[in-house]
Design a protein around this motif. Structure first.
Motif, PDB file in Angstrom:
ATOM      1  N   VAL A 168       0.869  -1.179   0.000  1.00 23.53           N
ATOM      2  CA  VAL A 168       0.000   0.000   0.000  1.00 23.53           C
ATOM      3  C   VAL A 168       0.905   1.227   0.000  1.00 23.53           C
ATOM      4  O   VAL A 168       1.831   1.320   0.807  1.00 23.53           O
ATOM      5  CB  VAL A 168      -0.929   0.029   1.230  1.00 23.53           C
ATOM      6  N   THR A 169       0.659   2.151  -0.930  1.00 20.52           N
ATOM      7  CA  THR A 169       1.475   3.360  -1.034  1.00 20.52           C
ATOM      8  C   THR A 169       0.606   4.588  -0.776  1.00 20.52           C
ATOM      9  O   THR A 169      -0.401   4.794  -1.444  1.00 20.52           O
ATOM     10  CB  THR A 169       2.118   3.478  -2.430  1.00 20.52           C
ATOM     11  N   VAL A 170       1.005   5.387   0.205  1.00 24.07           N
ATOM     12  CA  VAL A 170       0.272   6.614   0.551  1.00 24.07           C
ATOM     13  C   VAL A 170       1.135   7.816   0.221  1.00 24.07           C
ATOM     14  O   VAL A 170       2.317   7.862   0.587  1.00 24.07           O
ATOM     15  CB  VAL A 170      -0.120   6.624   2.045  1.00 24.07           C
ATOM     16  N   MET A 171       0.565   8.779  -0.475  1.00 22.92           N
ATOM     17  CA  MET A 171       1.240  10.023  -0.850  1.00 22.92           C
ATOM     18  C   MET A 171       2.532   9.770  -1.632  1.00 22.92           C
ATOM     19  O   MET A 171       3.515  10.505  -1.510  1.00 22.92           O
ATOM     20  CB  MET A 171       1.527  10.874   0.396  1.00 22.92           C
ATOM     21  N   PHE A 172       2.545   8.710  -2.407  1.00 24.69           N
ATOM     22  CA  PHE A 172       3.625   8.378  -3.337  1.00 24.69           C
ATOM     23  C   PHE A 172       4.953   8.026  -2.655  1.00 24.69           C
ATOM     24  O   PHE A 172       5.933   7.736  -3.331  1.00 24.69           O
ATOM     25  CB  PHE A 172       3.869   9.515  -4.334  1.00 24.69           C
ATOM     26  N   MET A 173       5.010   8.048  -1.319  1.00 24.83           N
ATOM     27  CA  MET A 173       6.302   7.776  -0.673  1.00 24.83           C
ATOM     28  C   MET A 173       6.222   6.857   0.539  1.00 24.83           C
ATOM     29  O   MET A 173       7.197   6.173   0.850  1.00 24.83           O
ATOM     30  CB  MET A 173       6.991   9.089  -0.287  1.00 24.83           C
ATOM     31  N   PHE A 174       5.092   6.829   1.221  1.00 27.26           N
ATOM     32  CA  PHE A 174       4.957   5.947   2.378  1.00 27.26           C
ATOM     33  C   PHE A 174       4.425   4.602   1.912  1.00 27.26           C
ATOM     34  O   PHE A 174       3.306   4.508   1.409  1.00 27.26           O
ATOM     35  CB  PHE A 174       4.021   6.566   3.421  1.00 27.26           C
ATOM     36  N   LYS A 175       5.238   3.548   2.081  1.00 26.61           N
ATOM     37  CA  LYS A 175       4.862   2.221   1.607  1.00 26.61           C
ATOM     38  C   LYS A 175       4.861   1.222   2.749  1.00 26.61           C
ATOM     39  O   LYS A 175       5.692   1.307   3.665  1.00 26.61           O
ATOM     40  CB  LYS A 175       5.824   1.746   0.508  1.00 26.61           C
ATOM     41  N   LYS A 176       3.923   0.280   2.675  1.00 28.69           N
ATOM     42  CA  LYS A 176       3.887  -0.777   3.679  1.00 28.69           C
ATOM     43  C   LYS A 176       3.384  -2.067   3.040  1.00 28.69           C
ATOM     44  O   LYS A 176       2.398  -2.063   2.301  1.00 28.69           O
ATOM     45  CB  LYS A 176       2.982  -0.392   4.850  1.00 28.69           C
ATOM     46  N   LYS A 177       4.073  -3.160   3.320  1.00 32.28           N
ATOM     47  CA  LYS A 177       3.660  -4.459   2.791  1.00 32.28           C
ATOM     48  C   LYS A 177       2.404  -4.942   3.500  1.00 32.28           C
ATOM     49  O   LYS A 177       2.296  -4.842   4.725  1.00 32.28           O
ATOM     50  CB  LYS A 177       4.780  -5.487   2.969  1.00 32.28           C
ATOM     51  N   LYS A 178       1.468  -5.463   2.721  1.00 36.94           N
ATOM     52  CA  LYS A 178       0.229  -5.985   3.277  1.00 36.94           C
ATOM     53  C   LYS A 178      -0.127  -7.298   2.586  1.00 36.94           C
ATOM     54  O   LYS A 178       0.142  -7.480   1.400  1.00 36.94           O
ATOM     55  CB  LYS A 178      -0.917  -4.981   3.117  1.00 36.94           C
ATOM     56  N   THR A 179      -0.759  -8.190   3.340  1.00 40.19           N
ATOM     57  CA  THR A 179      -1.202  -9.478   2.808  1.00 40.19           C
ATOM     58  C   THR A 179      -2.702  -9.626   3.055  1.00 40.19           C
ATOM     59  O   THR A 179      -3.169  -9.413   4.177  1.00 40.19           O
ATOM     60  CB  THR A 179      -0.455 -10.648   3.477  1.00 40.19           C
ATOM     61  N   SER A 180      -3.438  -9.933   2.007  1.00 44.51           N
ATOM     62  CA  SER A 180      -4.882 -10.146   2.111  1.00 44.51           C
ATOM     63  C   SER A 180      -5.186 -11.629   1.960  1.00 44.51           C
ATOM     64  O   SER A 180      -4.677 -12.284   1.050  1.00 44.51           O
ATOM     65  CB  SER A 180      -5.625  -9.348   1.025  1.00 44.51           C
ATOM     66  N   MET A 181      -6.022 -12.130   2.842  1.00 43.89           N
ATOM     67  CA  MET A 181      -6.354 -13.547   2.839  1.00 43.89           C
ATOM     68  C   MET A 181      -7.816 -13.763   2.447  1.00 43.89           C
ATOM     69  O   MET A 181      -8.693 -13.005   2.847  1.00 43.89           O
ATOM     70  CB  MET A 181      -6.114 -14.152   4.225  1.00 43.89           C
ATOM     71  N   MET A 182      -8.049 -14.812   1.651  1.00 41.53           N
ATOM     72  CA  MET A 182      -9.415 -15.219   1.327  1.00 41.53           C
ATOM     73  C   MET A 182      -9.684 -16.568   1.985  1.00 41.53           C
ATOM     74  O   MET A 182      -8.868 -17.476   1.932  1.00 41.53           O
ATOM     75  CB  MET A 182      -9.623 -15.361  -0.183  1.00 41.53           C
ATOM     76  N   ASN A 183     -10.843 -16.666   2.618  1.00 36.68           N
ATOM     77  CA  ASN A 183     -11.288 -17.938   3.192  1.00 36.68           C
ATOM     78  C   ASN A 183     -12.811 -17.955   3.136  1.00 36.68           C
ATOM     79  O   ASN A 183     -13.481 -17.461   4.035  1.00 36.68           O
ATOM     80  CB  ASN A 183     -10.790 -18.101   4.626  1.00 36.68           C
ATOM     81  N   CYS A 184     -13.343 -18.512   2.060  1.00 36.18           N
ATOM     82  CA  CYS A 184     -14.783 -18.499   1.838  1.00 36.18           C
ATOM     83  C   CYS A 184     -15.350 -19.920   1.785  1.00 36.18           C
ATOM     84  O   CYS A 184     -14.674 -20.852   1.347  1.00 36.18           O
ATOM     85  CB  CYS A 184     -15.129 -17.771   0.536  1.00 36.18           C
ATOM     86  N   THR A 185     -16.574 -20.044   2.236  1.00 37.21           N
ATOM     87  CA  THR A 185     -17.292 -21.321   2.209  1.00 37.21           C
ATOM     88  C   THR A 185     -18.585 -21.133   1.426  1.00 37.21           C
ATOM     89  O   THR A 185     -19.281 -20.134   1.616  1.00 37.21           O
ATOM     90  CB  THR A 185     -17.619 -21.797   3.636  1.00 37.21           C
ATOM     91  N   MET A 186     -18.877 -22.080   0.556  1.00 39.52           N
ATOM     92  CA  MET A 186     -20.093 -21.969  -0.257  1.00 39.52           C
ATOM     93  C   MET A 186     -20.774 -23.327  -0.407  1.00 39.52           C
ATOM     94  O   MET A 186     -20.124 -24.375  -0.323  1.00 39.52           O
ATOM     95  CB  MET A 186     -19.764 -21.382  -1.634  1.00 39.52           C
ATOM     96  N   ALA A 187     -22.074 -23.280  -0.589  1.00 39.85           N
ATOM     97  CA  ALA A 187     -22.858 -24.495  -0.809  1.00 39.85           C
ATOM     98  C   ALA A 187     -23.602 -24.355  -2.126  1.00 39.85           C
ATOM     99  O   ALA A 187     -24.338 -23.382  -2.329  1.00 39.85           O
ATOM    100  CB  ALA A 187     -23.839 -24.711   0.343  1.00 39.85           C
TER     101      ALA A 187
END
Length: 201
Positions: A168-187
Motif C-alpha cells: 500500500v502506497t500513501v502520498m507516493f512515498m509511504f509504503k507498507k507491505k500488506k497481505t490479504s487472505m481469502m477464506n470463503c465457504t459456499m454451498a
C-alpha cells in the motif's frame, strides 16, 4: 490653564485608545496563532490516525451463477464451471499493488480447481473487480470422501482460499507491505444449480 488641562485629557484619551487598539491587535494575533496551532495538531492527528493507518484489503469471492454442473451420485463425481467474481476491497488512502496469485477451490480439504489472479492494483478507497473463469471437478478426490452423501442431499460444499501479497502506497512515498487472505465457504445445489449460501471470513 483650562485649555492645557483639556489638551492633557485629550492626549490621555488618545493614548488609551491607542493602547486599546494595540491590545485588541495583540489578542487577534494570539487567537490566530492558537487557532493555527490547533489546526496543525488536528491535521497531524488526522494524518497519523487516518491517512497513515494501513489496513489489509479485503479479498473475497462474491455470489455467482453456475454455468454448468454435472453430478453422478453412483460414481460419485461432479464437475462444474462458473465465472468467479473476485473482489479486492481497498479501504486505504493509497493504492494496493499486488502480485499475481491463485485462489484454490477445495472439497473436504482436497483440491478440485484453481483460479489465476493476475498482477494488478486496487486504487485507494475502491474495490477492484476481477472476473475469472473457473472449472472444478472431483477427479482427484479419494474414494472415501463424503461426496456420495453430499450428492444424495443435493448439496456440494466448497471452500475457496487464497492470498494476495502487495504494498500500500500513501502520498507516493509511504509504503507498507500488506497481505490479504481469502477464506470463503459456499454451498451449491445440484438440483437448482445455484449457490445456496456463501460466507467469507
Amino acid at each position: 490653564m483650562a485649555e492645557s488641562n483639556h489638551n492633557g485629557r485629550m492626549d490621555e484619551e488618545a493614548l488609551l485608545m491607542m493602547e486599546e487598539a494595540k491590545r485588541k491587535k495583540r489578542m487577534k494575533w494570539t487567537i490566530g496563532i492558537i487557532a493555527f496551532v490547533i489546526f496543525q495538531v488536528v491535521q497531524g492527528l488526522f494524518f497519523v490516525l487516518v491517512i497513515m493507518k494501513f489496513k489489509s484489503p479485503k479479498f473475497r469471492i462474491s455470489d455467482f451463477n453456475v454455468s454448468t454442473l454435472d453430478s453422478d451420485q453412483s460414481s460419485p463425481s461432479f464437475s462444474m464451471s462458473f465465472m468467479a467474481p473476485i473482489r479486492v476491497k481497498n479501504t486505504n488512502w493509497g493504492p494496493f499493488k499486488y502480485d499475481a496469485s491463485t485462489v484454490d477451490f477445495t472439497y473436504g480439504g482436497f483440491p478440485v480447481g484453481q483460479a489465476i489472479i493476475p498482477k494488478s492494483k486496487a486504487n485507494f478507497k475502491s474495490t477492484k473487480k476481477i472476473n475469472v473463469n473457473v472449472t472444478l471437478n472431483s477427479a482427484n478426490l479419494p474414494s472415501n470422501s463424503n461426496l456420495g452423501s453430499d450428492l444424495s442431499s443435493e448439496i456440494i460444499k466448497l471452500n475457496s482460499q487464497g492470498e494476495l501479497r502487495g504494498k500500500v502506497t500513501v502520498m507516493f512515498m509511504f509504503k507498507k507491505k500488506k497481505t490479504s487472505m481469502m477464506n470463503c465457504t459456499m454451498a451449491v445445489s445440484t438440483s437448482t444449480k445455484m449457490v445456496q449460501s456463501l460466507s467469507c471470513k
